[in-house]
Design an enzyme around this catalytic site. Structure first.
Site, PDB file in Angstrom:
ATOM      1  N   CYS A   6       0.838  -1.198   0.000  1.00 15.17           N
ATOM      2  CA  CYS A   6       0.000   0.000   0.000  1.00 15.17           C
ATOM      3  C   CYS A   6       0.872   1.247   0.000  1.00 15.17           C
ATOM      4  O   CYS A   6       1.772   1.389   0.825  1.00 15.17           O
ATOM      5  CB  CYS A   6      -0.894   0.002   1.231  1.00 15.17           C
ATOM      6  SG  CYS A   6      -1.791   1.536   1.421  1.00 15.17           S
ATOM      7  N   CYS A  12      -1.754   6.737   6.364  1.00 13.13           N
ATOM      8  CA  CYS A  12      -3.165   6.447   6.579  1.00 13.13           C
ATOM      9  C   CYS A  12      -3.371   5.749   7.923  1.00 13.13           C
ATOM     10  O   CYS A  12      -2.596   4.888   8.306  1.00 13.13           O
ATOM     11  CB  CYS A  12      -3.658   5.553   5.446  1.00 13.13           C
ATOM     12  SG  CYS A  12      -5.274   4.868   5.727  1.00 13.13           S
ATOM     13  N   CYS A  15      -5.074   1.040   8.423  1.00 13.82           N
ATOM     14  CA  CYS A  15      -4.531  -0.304   8.654  1.00 13.82           C
ATOM     15  C   CYS A  15      -3.323  -0.229   9.582  1.00 13.82           C
ATOM     16  O   CYS A  15      -2.421   0.552   9.347  1.00 13.82           O
ATOM     17  CB  CYS A  15      -4.080  -0.932   7.344  1.00 13.82           C
ATOM     18  SG  CYS A  15      -5.396  -1.287   6.195  1.00 13.82           S
ATOM     19  N   CYS A  89      -6.898   1.899  -2.259  1.00 17.31           N
ATOM     20  CA  CYS A  89      -6.820   1.226  -0.963  1.00 17.31           C
ATOM     21  C   CYS A  89      -6.905  -0.275  -1.203  1.00 17.31           C
ATOM     22  O   CYS A  89      -7.684  -0.736  -2.034  1.00 17.31           O
ATOM     23  CB  CYS A  89      -7.965   1.697  -0.081  1.00 17.31           C
ATOM     24  SG  CYS A  89      -8.192   0.697   1.401  1.00 17.31           S
ATOM     25  N   GLN A 213     -22.363  -5.522   8.645  1.00 22.93           N
ATOM     26  CA  GLN A 213     -20.966  -5.966   8.745  1.00 22.93           C
ATOM     27  C   GLN A 213     -20.209  -5.598   7.467  1.00 22.93           C
ATOM     28  O   GLN A 213     -20.748  -5.750   6.373  1.00 22.93           O
ATOM     29  CB  GLN A 213     -20.909  -7.476   8.959  1.00 22.93           C
ATOM     30  CG  GLN A 213     -21.485  -7.944  10.291  1.00 22.93           C
ATOM     31  CD  GLN A 213     -20.576  -7.664  11.478  1.00 22.93           C
ATOM     32  OE1 GLN A 213     -19.455  -7.160  11.346  1.00 22.93           O
ATOM     33  NE2 GLN A 213     -21.066  -7.977  12.670  1.00 22.93           N
ATOM     34  N   TYR A 242     -28.766  -6.386  20.330  1.00 22.83           N
ATOM     35  CA  TYR A 242     -27.930  -5.533  19.476  1.00 22.83           C
ATOM     36  C   TYR A 242     -28.021  -6.080  18.046  1.00 22.83           C
ATOM     37  O   TYR A 242     -27.000  -6.345  17.399  1.00 22.83           O
ATOM     38  CB  TYR A 242     -26.471  -5.522  19.950  1.00 22.83           C
ATOM     39  CG  TYR A 242     -26.281  -5.253  21.425  1.00 22.83           C
ATOM     40  CD1 TYR A 242     -26.129  -3.945  21.888  1.00 22.83           C
ATOM     41  CD2 TYR A 242     -26.261  -6.284  22.366  1.00 22.83           C
ATOM     42  CE1 TYR A 242     -25.943  -3.679  23.235  1.00 22.83           C
ATOM     43  CE2 TYR A 242     -26.080  -6.037  23.720  1.00 22.83           C
ATOM     44  CZ  TYR A 242     -25.917  -4.731  24.155  1.00 22.83           C
ATOM     45  OH  TYR A 242     -25.735  -4.479  25.489  1.00 22.83           O
ATOM     46  N   GLU A 263     -32.795  -3.586  19.349  1.00 21.82           N
ATOM     47  CA  GLU A 263     -31.796  -2.732  18.706  1.00 21.82           C
ATOM     48  C   GLU A 263     -32.159  -1.265  18.966  1.00 21.82           C
ATOM     49  O   GLU A 263     -33.326  -0.901  18.958  1.00 21.82           O
ATOM     50  CB  GLU A 263     -31.787  -3.056  17.191  1.00 21.82           C
ATOM     51  CG  GLU A 263     -31.209  -2.002  16.271  1.00 21.82           C
ATOM     52  CD  GLU A 263     -29.716  -1.759  16.457  1.00 21.82           C
ATOM     53  OE1 GLU A 263     -28.955  -2.731  16.598  1.00 21.82           O
ATOM     54  OE2 GLU A 263     -29.329  -0.572  16.469  1.00 21.82           O
ATOM     55  N   ASP A 311     -24.434  -9.104  20.435  1.00 18.75           N
ATOM     56  CA  ASP A 311     -23.409  -8.611  19.509  1.00 18.75           C
ATOM     57  C   ASP A 311     -23.257  -7.104  19.700  1.00 18.75           C
ATOM     58  O   ASP A 311     -23.587  -6.319  18.815  1.00 18.75           O
ATOM     59  CB  ASP A 311     -23.857  -8.955  18.074  1.00 18.75           C
ATOM     60  CG  ASP A 311     -22.826  -8.581  17.017  1.00 18.75           C
ATOM     61  OD1 ASP A 311     -21.694  -8.209  17.382  1.00 18.75           O
ATOM     62  OD2 ASP A 311     -23.167  -8.662  15.824  1.00 18.75           O
ATOM     63  N   CYS A 338     -16.592  -7.529  18.774  1.00 17.57           N
ATOM     64  CA  CYS A 338     -15.585  -6.955  17.884  1.00 17.57           C
ATOM     65  C   CYS A 338     -14.464  -6.310  18.691  1.00 17.57           C
ATOM     66  O   CYS A 338     -13.660  -5.571  18.148  1.00 17.57           O
ATOM     67  CB  CYS A 338     -16.223  -5.937  16.937  1.00 17.57           C
ATOM     68  SG  CYS A 338     -17.075  -4.619  17.792  1.00 17.57           S
TER      69      CYS A 338
HETATM   70  N1  SAH Z   1     -25.814  -8.031  15.083  1.00 21.27           N
HETATM   71  C1  SAH Z   1     -25.814  -7.016  14.073  1.00 21.27           C
HETATM   72  C2  SAH Z   1     -25.340  -5.648  14.553  1.00 21.27           C
HETATM   73  C3  SAH Z   1     -24.080  -5.625  15.381  1.00 21.27           C
HETATM   74  S1  SAH Z   1     -23.376  -4.018  15.595  1.00 21.27           S
HETATM   75  C4  SAH Z   1     -25.038  -7.459  12.841  1.00 21.27           C
HETATM   76  O1  SAH Z   1     -24.310  -8.437  12.890  1.00 21.27           O
HETATM   77  O2  SAH Z   1     -25.165  -6.805  11.801  1.00 21.27           O
HETATM   78  C5  SAH Z   1     -23.992  -3.489  17.104  1.00 21.27           C
HETATM   79  C6  SAH Z   1     -25.399  -2.926  17.050  1.00 21.27           C
HETATM   80  O3  SAH Z   1     -25.752  -2.526  18.383  1.00 21.27           O
HETATM   81  C7  SAH Z   1     -25.582  -1.701  16.175  1.00 21.27           C
HETATM   82  O4  SAH Z   1     -26.630  -1.935  15.260  1.00 21.27           O
HETATM   83  C8  SAH Z   1     -25.960  -0.579  17.163  1.00 21.27           C
HETATM   84  O5  SAH Z   1     -26.902   0.336  16.629  1.00 21.27           O
HETATM   85  C9  SAH Z   1     -26.575  -1.367  18.289  1.00 21.27           C
HETATM   86  N2  SAH Z   1     -26.568  -0.755  19.618  1.00 21.27           N
HETATM   87  C10 SAH Z   1     -25.630   0.061  20.157  1.00 21.27           C
HETATM   88  N3  SAH Z   1     -25.939   0.341  21.426  1.00 21.27           N
HETATM   89  C11 SAH Z   1     -27.084  -0.331  21.728  1.00 21.27           C
HETATM   90  C12 SAH Z   1     -27.890  -0.441  22.886  1.00 21.27           C
HETATM   91  N4  SAH Z   1     -27.574   0.190  24.015  1.00 21.27           N
HETATM   92  N5  SAH Z   1     -28.992  -1.219  22.835  1.00 21.27           N
HETATM   93  C13 SAH Z   1     -29.328  -1.867  21.691  1.00 21.27           C
HETATM   94  N6  SAH Z   1     -28.597  -1.791  20.569  1.00 21.27           N
HETATM   95  C14 SAH Z   1     -27.487  -1.032  20.575  1.00 21.27           C
END
Ligand code: SAH
Length: 382
Positions: A6, A12, A15, A89, A213, A242, A263, A311, A338
């Site tokens: 790169c 940048c 990465c 990129c 994602q 989430y 969510e 998540d 993550c």
């Molecule tokens: N499981 C999904 C999203 C994961 S990202 C996927 O795989 O696509 C995390 C998500 O949590 C985001 O959409 C974000 O808007 C949400 N989020 C963040 N804080 C939150 C909260 N306090 N309660 C509920 N959701 C939340």
């Protein structure tokens, strides 16, 4: 696989692992996971990509001018708001990058003023492009400091002429002095204002502000791993906390009795409901709100769930969520994270309150970046 180099790597901030062979990157991530999680249970070997280049389906370019006054599009330098021009990129979708270069050139010919973060003058702040790798649909979001784009129709026409593959264009208004990329208000300029894409056999509508994602190849592996860990028998009540646009819950729904998603983001919840309907899934409901509050109210009502998928964003979950999750007492918690640091913190709580970590599986969602995604299976000791 040949290593690519790169040109912007030194400047940048995107990465951290440029110049490190991919195999070595995976080893580093595995060691990191082991350091943080090994006291809790077994860590399976991280799943890497066959081809770790051009994997990002979402490309974000910040706009600025260089010293000579030329319009530049690129990525912020690490820990700063200085834009490093990036011509090519190695991790971003190539078609999306092409579209961003076109917009950069059109900005010049249409004399669109580039936003200046210091003075607050100018119009064009960012461009976001998202491409459905399976569907081929492309969303372009122009982030402007004002809802008024002069010669709007001609601009859209010129862009579409060069890139007929673009399926929708949205103007996002961000008039605040903020480091957030997107503002609240959206004005569709062309097409439906969202794209669709397919993952694990389900089709998903994705609105500009909804989370999706960024690495769809690895996302399928991530979701399949999470669902395999849950080992559903077809009768369970499953919580998808989430849940974003409902991806995990909807993919799991055919193996579950009922899916309940929660969510915070309104647009994402709206997408999730449409996604359930369009995939013909009738046993899934989605609720908008804070996942912690939602779990507290479920626990108070004495409701039951056998499996909880969670998540959360980088910051991890919170006491409110975790303590209520423990009260609901699901047989299994599948934690998708993550950020191994906050995962380790939350594991400490869960393993101290009746759960055991059975195994953790790293899935490399971010080649060349130092982020690590993990799926973790916890089971109740009861
Ligand atoms: N499981 C999904 C999203 C994961 S990202 C996927 O795989 O696509 C995390 C998500 O949590 C985001 O959409 C974000 O808007 C949400 N989020 C963040 N804080 C939150 C909260 N306090 N309660 C509920 N959701 C939340």
């Amino acid at each position: 696989m040949a290593e690519e180099k790169c040109a912007a790597a030194k400047k940048c901030g995107g990465c951290q692992y440029q110049g490190i062979p991919y195999k070595k990157q995976l080893e580093k991530k595995q060691q990191y996971l082991e350091k943080l999680l090994k006291n809790y249970g077994k860590i399976l070997p991280i799943i890497g990509m066959e081809n770790p280049y051009y994997y990002r389906n979402k490309v974000h370019a910040a706009f600025d001018r260089d010293r000579k006054g030329n319009v530049i599009a690129g990525i912020y330098e690490a820990n700063s708001h200085h834009v490093v021009p990036v011509e090519k990129c190695l991790i971003e979708d190539e078609k999306s990058q092409e579209i961003i270069r076109t917009i950069r050139d059109l900005a010049k010919s249409f004399r669109i003023k580039i936003y200046d973060e210091d003075t607050g003058y100018g119009l064009l702040r960012h461009v976001l492009v998202r491409r459905g790798f399976q569907s081929g649909q492309i969303l372009v979001v122009l982030v402007l400091s004002s809802p008024i784009l002069p010669s709007k129709n001609n601009f859209v026409k010129a862009l579409r002429q060069i890139h007929p593959e673009i399926t929708t264009i949205v103007l996002n208004v961000n008039d605040r002095h903020t480091s957030m990329v997107l503002g609240e208000r959206e004005i569709p300029l062309y097409g439906p204002g969202y794209i669709k894409d397919t993952l694990c056999g389900c089709t998903f509508r994705i609105s500009p502000k909804s989370f999706y994602q960024v690495n769809p190849v690895q996302t399928e592996i991530l979701y399949q791993t999470a669902i395999r860990f849950a080992d559903l028998k077809g009768t369970e009540t499953v919580i998808d906390a989430y849940c974003g646009i409902g991806t995990i819950g909807l993919v799991a729904a055919k193996d579950a009795g009922r899916v309940i998603g929660v969510e915070l983001n309104r647009d994402a919840v709206r997408d999730a409901r449409v996604n359930a309907k369009e995939n013909g899934i009738r046993n899934a409901d989605f609720f908008q709100g804070d996942a912690g509050d939602f779990m507290v109210s479920m626990a108070q009502k004495g409701e039951k769930a056998e499996v909880v998928f969670m998540d959360p964003p980088r910051g991890g979950s919170d006491k409110k969520f975790l303590s209520s999750a423990v009260k609901l007492s699901p047989k299994k918690i599948v934690y998708i994270s993550c950020n191994p640091e906050t995962l380790a913190r939350d594991l400490k709580y869960l393993t101290g309150h009746g759960y055991r970590m059975e195994k953790a599986q790293g899935v490399d969602m971010f080649p060349f970046a130092d982020d690590v995604e993990t799926v973790c299976l916890l089971s109740s000791r009861k």
